[in-house]
Design a protein around this motif. Structure first.
Motif, PDB file in Angstrom:
ATOM      1  N   ASP A 172       0.826  -1.199   0.000  1.00  0.00           N
ATOM      2  CA  ASP A 172       0.000   0.000   0.000  1.00  0.00           C
ATOM      3  C   ASP A 172       0.866   1.257   0.000  1.00  0.00           C
ATOM      4  OD1 ASP A 172      -2.821  -1.118   2.057  1.00  0.00           O
ATOM      5  OD2 ASP A 172      -2.279  -1.486  -0.040  1.00  0.00           O
ATOM      6  N   SER A 173       0.189   2.390  -0.094  1.00  0.00           N
ATOM      7  CA  SER A 173       0.847   3.692  -0.068  1.00  0.00           C
ATOM      8  C   SER A 173       0.333   4.515   1.101  1.00  0.00           C
ATOM      9  CB  SER A 173       0.598   4.455  -1.370  1.00  0.00           C
ATOM     10  OG  SER A 173       1.111   3.762  -2.485  1.00  0.00           O
ATOM     11  N   LEU A 174       1.158   5.481   1.495  1.00  0.00           N
ATOM     12  CA  LEU A 174       0.810   6.367   2.593  1.00  0.00           C
ATOM     13  C   LEU A 174       1.571   7.668   2.392  1.00  0.00           C
ATOM     14  CD1 LEU A 174      -0.997   5.880   5.107  1.00  0.00           C
ATOM     15  CD2 LEU A 174       1.088   5.334   6.368  1.00  0.00           C
ATOM     16  N   ARG A 175       0.992   8.769   2.830  1.00  0.00           N
ATOM     17  CA  ARG A 175       1.687  10.051   2.715  1.00  0.00           C
ATOM     18  C   ARG A 175       1.769  10.723   4.071  1.00  0.00           C
ATOM     19  NH1 ARG A 175       0.164  15.450  -0.812  1.00  0.00           N
ATOM     20  NH2 ARG A 175      -1.297  15.764   0.924  1.00  0.00           N
ATOM     21  N   LEU A 176       2.967  11.156   4.410  1.00  0.00           N
ATOM     22  CA  LEU A 176       3.202  11.928   5.623  1.00  0.00           C
ATOM     23  C   LEU A 176       3.399  13.387   5.248  1.00  0.00           C
ATOM     24  CD1 LEU A 176       5.794   9.621   7.449  1.00  0.00           C
ATOM     25  CD2 LEU A 176       3.299   9.499   7.469  1.00  0.00           C
ATOM     26  N   ALA A 201      14.971  10.492   4.280  1.00  0.00           N
ATOM     27  CA  ALA A 201      15.051  11.378   3.115  1.00  0.00           C
ATOM     28  C   ALA A 201      15.089  12.821   3.576  1.00  0.00           C
ATOM     29  CB  ALA A 201      13.848  11.168   2.195  1.00  0.00           C
ATOM     30  N   PHE A 202      15.648  13.686   2.731  1.00  0.00           N
ATOM     31  CA  PHE A 202      15.571  15.115   3.001  1.00  0.00           C
ATOM     32  C   PHE A 202      15.498  15.891   1.702  1.00  0.00           C
ATOM     33  CE2 PHE A 202      19.408  17.572   2.021  1.00  0.00           C
ATOM     34  CZ  PHE A 202      20.361  16.581   1.779  1.00  0.00           C
ATOM     35  N   ILE A 203      15.008  17.128   1.822  1.00  0.00           N
ATOM     36  CA  ILE A 203      14.907  18.001   0.670  1.00  0.00           C
ATOM     37  C   ILE A 203      15.453  19.365   1.063  1.00  0.00           C
ATOM     38  CG2 ILE A 203      12.504  18.647   1.229  1.00  0.00           C
ATOM     39  CD1 ILE A 203      12.025  18.707  -1.865  1.00  0.00           C
ATOM     40  N   PRO A 204      16.389  19.890   0.285  1.00  0.00           N
ATOM     41  CA  PRO A 204      16.939  21.208   0.608  1.00  0.00           C
ATOM     42  C   PRO A 204      16.025  22.308   0.088  1.00  0.00           C
ATOM     43  CG  PRO A 204      18.107  20.260  -1.251  1.00  0.00           C
ATOM     44  CD  PRO A 204      17.091  19.249  -0.819  1.00  0.00           C
ATOM     45  N   TRP A 205      16.083  23.455   0.733  1.00  0.00           N
ATOM     46  CA  TRP A 205      15.269  24.608   0.322  1.00  0.00           C
ATOM     47  C   TRP A 205      15.863  25.311  -0.899  1.00  0.00           C
ATOM     48  CZ3 TRP A 205      12.034  22.575   3.183  1.00  0.00           C
ATOM     49  CH2 TRP A 205      10.906  23.208   3.700  1.00  0.00           C
ATOM     50  N   ASN A 206      17.085  24.986  -1.276  1.00  0.00           N
ATOM     51  CA  ASN A 206      17.752  25.714  -2.350  1.00  0.00           C
ATOM     52  C   ASN A 206      17.515  25.089  -3.719  1.00  0.00           C
ATOM     53  OD1 ASN A 206      19.280  23.410  -2.358  1.00  0.00           O
ATOM     54  ND2 ASN A 206      21.132  24.372  -1.524  1.00  0.00           N
ATOM     55  N   ASN A 207      16.508  24.234  -3.826  1.00  0.00           N
ATOM     56  CA  ASN A 207      16.111  23.618  -5.093  1.00  0.00           C
ATOM     57  C   ASN A 207      17.099  22.592  -5.623  1.00  0.00           C
ATOM     58  OD1 ASN A 207      13.640  25.013  -5.288  1.00  0.00           O
ATOM     59  ND2 ASN A 207      14.701  26.802  -6.090  1.00  0.00           N
ATOM     60  N   ASN A 208      18.121  22.263  -4.842  1.00  0.00           N
ATOM     61  CA  ASN A 208      18.921  21.089  -5.196  1.00  0.00           C
ATOM     62  C   ASN A 208      18.082  19.843  -4.978  1.00  0.00           C
ATOM     63  OD1 ASN A 208      21.146  22.551  -5.913  1.00  0.00           O
ATOM     64  ND2 ASN A 208      22.179  22.339  -3.953  1.00  0.00           N
ATOM     65  N   GLY A 209      18.517  18.767  -5.534  1.00  0.00           N
ATOM     66  CA  GLY A 209      17.716  17.548  -5.491  1.00  0.00           C
ATOM     67  C   GLY A 209      17.619  16.931  -4.112  1.00  0.00           C
ATOM     68  N   ILE A 213      10.086  12.476  -1.575  1.00  0.00           N
ATOM     69  CA  ILE A 213       9.931  13.645  -0.715  1.00  0.00           C
ATOM     70  C   ILE A 213       9.743  14.866  -1.608  1.00  0.00           C
ATOM     71  CG2 ILE A 213      12.424  14.090  -0.520  1.00  0.00           C
ATOM     72  CD1 ILE A 213      11.879  14.931   2.412  1.00  0.00           C
ATOM     73  N   SER A 214       8.811  15.725  -1.217  1.00  0.00           N
ATOM     74  CA  SER A 214       8.535  16.928  -1.999  1.00  0.00           C
ATOM     75  C   SER A 214       8.184  18.068  -1.057  1.00  0.00           C
ATOM     76  CB  SER A 214       7.390  16.676  -2.981  1.00  0.00           C
ATOM     77  OG  SER A 214       6.197  16.354  -2.283  1.00  0.00           O
ATOM     78  N   TYR A 245       6.314  16.801   2.151  1.00  0.00           N
ATOM     79  CA  TYR A 245       5.539  15.571   2.079  1.00  0.00           C
ATOM     80  C   TYR A 245       6.471  14.389   1.838  1.00  0.00           C
ATOM     81  CZ  TYR A 245       1.798  18.933   1.305  1.00  0.00           C
ATOM     82  OH  TYR A 245       0.933  19.993   1.426  1.00  0.00           O
ATOM     83  N   LEU A 246       6.123  13.280   2.428  1.00  0.00           N
ATOM     84  CA  LEU A 246       6.832  12.029   2.160  1.00  0.00           C
ATOM     85  C   LEU A 246       5.804  11.037   1.630  1.00  0.00           C
ATOM     86  CD1 LEU A 246       9.599  10.602   2.365  1.00  0.00           C
ATOM     87  CD2 LEU A 246       8.803   9.639   4.542  1.00  0.00           C
ATOM     88  N   GLN A 247       5.840  10.818   0.333  1.00  0.00           N
ATOM     89  CA  GLN A 247       4.959   9.853  -0.299  1.00  0.00           C
ATOM     90  C   GLN A 247       5.639   8.493  -0.255  1.00  0.00           C
ATOM     91  OE1 GLN A 247       1.786  10.207  -1.618  1.00  0.00           O
ATOM     92  NE2 GLN A 247       1.851   7.985  -1.864  1.00  0.00           N
TER      93      GLN A 247
END
Length: 119
Positions: free
Chosen positions: A16-20, A49-57, A70-71, A78-80
């Motif tokens: 299944d899937s879940l989103r945080l 996972a992590f996502i930077p605010w500077n638009n790097n991947g 992560i988005s 969000y963590l899909q």
């Protein structure tokens, strides 16, 4: 100061899937990156996972690469989680830092949300 508030989590079946979600508030202009850790029962906390605010991947742990995404939308991350496995069962915690590379010190941690994957 920045505060984060998590939502999501729950009990799902394998496959299944879940989103945080993790919403940041306060001095959000100081955010460098946001992301997730998880801790399974009787195991050490591990990076997810992590996502930077500077638009790097974004970056992912090998164990979730290809299944989790992560988005970010404004100040919410969000963590899909797709194709969930039994071993994804854990308490997931969001964290926020000034570091672009999701490094310590963390300005705030979420309260933790439990994800349980059953067979």
């Amino acid at each position: 100061q920045v505060q984060v508030t998590e939502s999501g989590g729950g009990l799902v079946q394998a496959g299944d899937s879940l989103r945080l979600s993790c919403a940041a508030s306060g001095r959000t202009e100081s955010i460098g990156s946001m992301g997730w850790f998880r801790q399974a029962p009787e195991k050490a906390r591990e990076f997810v996972a992590f996502i930077p605010w500077n638009n790097n991947g974004p970056r992912y742990a090998d164990s979730v690469k290809g299944r989790f995404t992560i988005s970010r939308e404004k100040t919410t991350v969000y963590l899909q989680m797709n194709s969930l496995k039994l071993e994804d069962t854990a308490v997931y915690s969001c964290a926020v830092t000034q570091s672009d590379w999701f490094e310590e010190p963390y300005m705030d941690w979420g309260q933790g949300t439990r994800v349980t994957v059953s067979s």
